[in-house]
Design a protein around this motif. Sequence first.
Motif, short mmCIF file in Angstrom:
data_model
loop_
_atom_site.label_atom_id
_atom_site.label_comp_id
_atom_site.label_asym_id
_atom_site.label_seq_id
_atom_site.Cartn_x
_atom_site.Cartn_y
_atom_site.Cartn_z
N GLU A 90 3.57 55.86 18.26
CA GLU A 90 3.22 54.77 17.35
C GLU A 90 1.92 55.08 16.59
O GLU A 90 1.81 54.84 15.39
N PHE A 91 0.95 55.64 17.33
CA PHE A 91 -0.34 55.98 16.72
C PHE A 91 -0.14 57.12 15.72
O PHE A 91 -0.65 57.07 14.59
N GLU A 92 0.57 58.17 16.14
CA GLU A 92 0.76 59.34 15.29
C GLU A 92 1.49 58.97 14.00
O GLU A 92 1.09 59.38 12.90
N ASN A 93 2.55 58.18 14.12
CA ASN A 93 3.32 57.81 12.92
C ASN A 93 2.47 57.05 11.91
O ASN A 93 2.54 57.30 10.70
N ALA A 94 1.67 56.14 12.42
CA ALA A 94 0.81 55.35 11.52
C ALA A 94 -0.27 56.22 10.89
O ALA A 94 -0.54 56.12 9.69
N ALA A 95 -0.88 57.09 11.69
CA ALA A 95 -1.96 57.93 11.18
C ALA A 95 -1.45 58.94 10.16
O ALA A 95 -2.07 59.16 9.11
N MET A 96 -0.31 59.57 10.47
CA MET A 96 0.22 60.59 9.56
C MET A 96 0.66 59.99 8.22
O MET A 96 0.67 60.67 7.20
N ALA A 97 1.02 58.72 8.23
CA ALA A 97 1.49 58.07 7.00
C ALA A 97 0.33 57.62 6.10
O ALA A 97 0.55 57.31 4.92
N PRO A 157 -2.74 46.05 12.20
CA PRO A 157 -3.04 46.66 13.49
C PRO A 157 -1.85 47.49 14.00
O PRO A 157 -0.69 47.15 13.75
N VAL A 158 -2.15 48.57 14.71
CA VAL A 158 -1.13 49.44 15.28
C VAL A 158 -1.13 49.25 16.79
O VAL A 158 -2.15 49.48 17.45
N LYS A 159 0.02 48.85 17.34
CA LYS A 159 0.10 48.58 18.78
C LYS A 159 0.64 49.79 19.52
O LYS A 159 1.64 50.38 19.13
N THR A 160 -0.06 50.17 20.61
CA THR A 160 0.41 51.19 21.53
C THR A 160 0.24 50.64 22.94
O THR A 160 -0.26 49.54 23.14
N LYS A 161 0.60 51.45 23.93
CA LYS A 161 0.44 51.03 25.31
C LYS A 161 -1.03 50.86 25.70
O LYS A 161 -1.34 50.25 26.73
N PHE A 162 -1.93 51.39 24.87
CA PHE A 162 -3.36 51.30 25.18
C PHE A 162 -4.00 50.04 24.60
O PHE A 162 -5.10 49.65 25.01
N GLY A 163 -3.34 49.41 23.63
CA GLY A 163 -3.90 48.22 23.01
C GLY A 163 -3.60 48.21 21.52
O GLY A 163 -2.58 48.74 21.06
N TRP A 164 -4.52 47.61 20.75
CA TRP A 164 -4.35 47.48 19.30
C TRP A 164 -5.36 48.37 18.59
O TRP A 164 -6.54 48.36 18.90
N HIS A 165 -4.87 49.15 17.62
CA HIS A 165 -5.72 50.13 16.94
C HIS A 165 -5.87 49.81 15.46
O HIS A 165 -4.94 49.32 14.81
#
Length: 279
Positions: A196-203, A213-221
């Motif tokens: 989820e993080f990679e897809n958002a960052a690469m785009a 906000p981007v949600k992953t298992k670690f929280g909201w980014h």
Amino acid sequence: MFLKRGVVVSLFAGLALMAGVAAHGAETDPVVASVNGKVVRLSDVENARNLLPTKLQGAPLREVYPVLMESLINSSLASEKAVKLGFDETPEYRLRMARISDQILERILLARHIEQHLSDDLIKQRYEQVAEKAAAQSEIHARHILVTSEDHAKALIGLLEDGDNFAQLAAEHSTGPSKTRGGDLGWFGPGQMVAEFENAAMALPTGEFTHEPVKTKFGWHVILVEERRPFVVPSYQDVREILANELSAELGQKYMEQLRSEAKIEKKSFEDVVKALQQ
């Protein structure tokens, strides 16, 4: 196996030279110890090293040789004593030996299969496939702010849209370890972050941050991409062993799948076993 043959040959040759043995009379598998008349050869030491944990298998033989030697001596002495006591005639011994025999034959079968099918051409073909895909990728230098709630992340995005400094907000609000660096994650490429993080960052375009906000298992980014550069494709020699190991695993798995497809297999579920015990 395929990858270790050259290493073993070099090892034998080096030991022969160190011992001052003439090349034409060099022994390829010298005796390295004797236990009550039972010889231990260099190949026994090498085989024992192959049974070590993966991290230790790659250690120089000089470093693990003393430990392996003592282990082989202890095993030889214990085995000799166990035979004298008749332990090799017990049902327990026969049962365990049958299981060990199956495991050894499985390893030999898979090793032979891999040796026959793992070639330099196959490894190079895999490298070209991976390299072509990697060449189309890019690495990015990014920062992020990690918080525990979506509302908090949205509030931070609002501050960024009003012109607040990303690094300062990360240092003040982020719960991740990168907060001490203003959220700086350094450079990373494909496969190094959660999807989820990679897809958002690469785009993200260079210089932009996420407005949702981007949600992953670690929280909201909240993510900011500062720089982008082409992915550096490693050389064939740098990744050859990694690719060979991956292909070896794939060849072994496919071969086992083939054997299973050709076999008649009947098995019970754990629940069926429990029911049988209860009857």
